[in-house]
Design an enzyme around this catalytic site. Structure first.
Site, short mmCIF file in Angstrom:
data_model
loop_
_atom_site.label_atom_id
_atom_site.label_comp_id
_atom_site.label_asym_id
_atom_site.label_seq_id
_atom_site.Cartn_x
_atom_site.Cartn_y
_atom_site.Cartn_z
N ARG A 7 14.58 9.46 5.57
CA ARG A 7 13.62 10.10 4.66
C ARG A 7 13.93 11.58 4.53
O ARG A 7 14.05 12.29 5.52
CB ARG A 7 12.20 9.91 5.20
CG ARG A 7 11.16 10.36 4.22
CD ARG A 7 9.78 10.24 4.79
NE ARG A 7 9.28 8.89 4.83
CZ ARG A 7 8.33 8.49 5.69
NH1 ARG A 7 7.85 9.33 6.57
NH2 ARG A 7 7.89 7.26 5.65
N TYR A 9 -1.52 1.44 3.66
CA TYR A 9 -1.41 2.86 3.34
C TYR A 9 -0.49 3.06 2.13
O TYR A 9 -0.87 3.72 1.16
CB TYR A 9 -0.85 3.59 4.56
CG TYR A 9 -0.79 5.09 4.46
CD1 TYR A 9 -1.96 5.87 4.45
CD2 TYR A 9 0.43 5.76 4.39
CE1 TYR A 9 -1.90 7.25 4.38
CE2 TYR A 9 0.50 7.15 4.33
CZ TYR A 9 -0.67 7.89 4.33
OH TYR A 9 -0.60 9.26 4.25
N ASP A 10 0.72 2.46 2.19
CA ASP A 10 1.71 2.69 1.13
C ASP A 10 1.19 2.21 -0.23
O ASP A 10 1.24 2.93 -1.22
CB ASP A 10 3.01 1.93 1.43
CG ASP A 10 3.65 2.36 2.75
OD1 ASP A 10 3.02 3.08 3.51
OD2 ASP A 10 4.79 1.94 3.00
N GLY A 30 16.65 5.74 17.80
CA GLY A 30 16.39 7.16 17.58
C GLY A 30 17.28 7.77 16.50
O GLY A 30 17.27 8.97 16.27
N LYS A 90 -1.91 4.21 -1.41
CA LYS A 90 -1.55 5.50 -2.00
C LYS A 90 -0.87 5.31 -3.35
O LYS A 90 -1.03 6.13 -4.26
CB LYS A 90 -0.64 6.28 -1.04
CG LYS A 90 -1.35 6.78 0.22
CD LYS A 90 -2.22 7.99 -0.09
CE LYS A 90 -2.85 8.58 1.16
NZ LYS A 90 -3.72 9.75 0.87
N1 UDP Z 1 8.72 7.67 16.52
C1 UDP Z 1 9.34 7.71 17.76
N2 UDP Z 1 8.56 7.95 18.86
C2 UDP Z 1 7.21 8.15 18.78
C3 UDP Z 1 6.59 8.13 17.50
C4 UDP Z 1 7.39 7.89 16.40
O1 UDP Z 1 10.56 7.52 17.89
O2 UDP Z 1 6.57 8.37 19.83
C5 UDP Z 1 9.56 7.45 15.32
C6 UDP Z 1 9.03 6.41 14.35
O3 UDP Z 1 9.51 5.12 14.68
C7 UDP Z 1 9.58 6.91 13.02
C8 UDP Z 1 9.64 8.43 13.20
O4 UDP Z 1 9.58 8.67 14.60
O5 UDP Z 1 10.88 6.44 12.82
C9 UDP Z 1 8.49 9.15 12.51
O6 UDP Z 1 7.30 8.49 12.89
P1 UDP Z 1 5.86 9.03 12.54
O7 UDP Z 1 4.90 8.05 13.14
O8 UDP Z 1 5.74 10.44 12.95
O9 UDP Z 1 5.72 9.00 10.96
P2 UDP Z 1 6.36 8.16 9.77
O10 UDP Z 1 7.35 9.08 9.17
O11 UDP Z 1 7.03 6.91 10.30
O12 UDP Z 1 5.21 7.85 8.89
#
Ligand code: UDP
Length: 312
Positions: free
Chosen positions: A277, A145-146, A207, A149
């Protein structure tokens, strides 16, 4: 009235964009192969006279005449979905944008590429500015993906420099709202559906990683302003909400909004998961008439929860 092609128009962002373009009085052709897009997302649009749906894959060249604008969104966008078939994902990004740039050329149309904050990888610069070139693992599980894109951005600039194609590039940061797929696997949809069903809330790692969440209506407004911006402004421009949250704080907010028996559990952090981010949106503010997100996380989440309650 403009004639507009939206690829990936049955997806979360695409369907919200199609609705706005129709409301603004345009003719909209929505192309989607329904790989991750869903017909339910466009079911209220399908009977509108200025809306047309075509079940097609952008990896195959297509002919449409009289187009004024193309919005190229087609691509699986959530990590579990885009990692399911890495080759499918990168072909969609690279061959897809070549086909769309060729189509834009034949029509003398303006084309907008939907790029992503993923081009910054696990960033060393925080918040991310458009001038930062990123830190992407080219053979990691997110690379399909990265790098796909990133290559699509390169192709847009290649066509622009070589053939004068009218391009616009936006880099979208985490966005949420109605029309998200409950099975998408992204953090906002996972946490809300888990809380509504009383299931365990899954936090990856400790988290403490951060993201910045933009409500869909704010994003769509930025997209429209970018398409209408002066011709010389090509982007890339960041579109996202600069308010940054730890994922565990997002879980707490979701649990405040949804009375639930769910408890938080911690699972392994996926490989190459960016630790932080947050967009720097000063370029968007300067070029897009002061654009900035208006909807707070709590308000946006409340709307999103109402949507999910209706569908699960
Ligand atoms: N994440 C999480 N629990 C979940 C899904 C995602 O803790 O059920 C975390 C994931 O590891 C990441 C962040 O939430 O650090 C955002 O994940 P997402 O898949 O929404 O998008 P990303 O920004 O990574 O593309």
């Amino acid at each position: 009235m403009k004639k507009i092609l939206v690829t990936g128009g049955a997806g979360f962002v695409g369907s919200n964009l199609c609705r706005r373009l129709l409301k603004d009085g345009n003719e909209v052709i929505c192309v989607d192969n329904l790989n991750t897009g869903r017909i339910e997302n466009i079911k209220t649009l399908i009977y509108e006279k200025n809306f047309q749906f075509r079940n097609q894959n952008i990896v195959n060249p297509m002919e449409i005449n009289g187009l004024d604008e193309i919005y190229n969104l087609a691509c699986p966008a959530s990590p579990p979905h885009y990692q399911k078939s890495p080759t499918y994902t990168i072909k969609t990004c690279v061959i897809g944008i070549i086909n769309m740039l060729e189509l834009a050329e034949r029509n003398q149309a303006k084309i907008m590429q939907f790029s992503t904050s993923e081009v910054y990888g696990n960033p060393f610069v925080h918040p991310q500015t458009e001038g930062y070139w990123g830190n992407v693992n080219p053979i990691g599980i997110r690379a399909c993906y990265d790098e796909g894109k990133r290559c699509a951005e390169t192709l847009c600039f290649g066509y622009h420099r070589e053939f004068g194609t009218k391009i616009k590039i936006i880099r979208i940061f985490n966005t949420y709202g109605p029309m998200m797929n409950p099975d998408d696997g992204r953090v906002v949809s996972n946490l809300i559906t888990q809380a509504l069903k009383g299931e365990d809330i899954t936090l990856y790692g400790d988290g403490k990683q951060t993201r910045s969440f933009c409500y869909i209506d704010d994003l769509v407004e930025g997209i429209i302003r970018m398409m209408e911006s002066r011709d010389e402004f090509l982007g890339p421009v960041n579109l996202g909400n600069p308010e940054e949250f730890m994922i565990k704080d997002l879980a707490d907010i979701v649990l405040q909004l949804i009375p639930s028996k769910s408890k938080i559990i911690y699972l392994n952090l996926p490989e190459d998961d960016p630790m932080q981010r947050k967009p720097d949106i000063s370029l968007a503010q300067k070029e897009l008439n002061g654009w900035k997100p208006k909807i707070s996380l709590k308000e946006g989440l409340a709307n999103t929860i109402a949507y999910f309650k209706g569908i699960i």
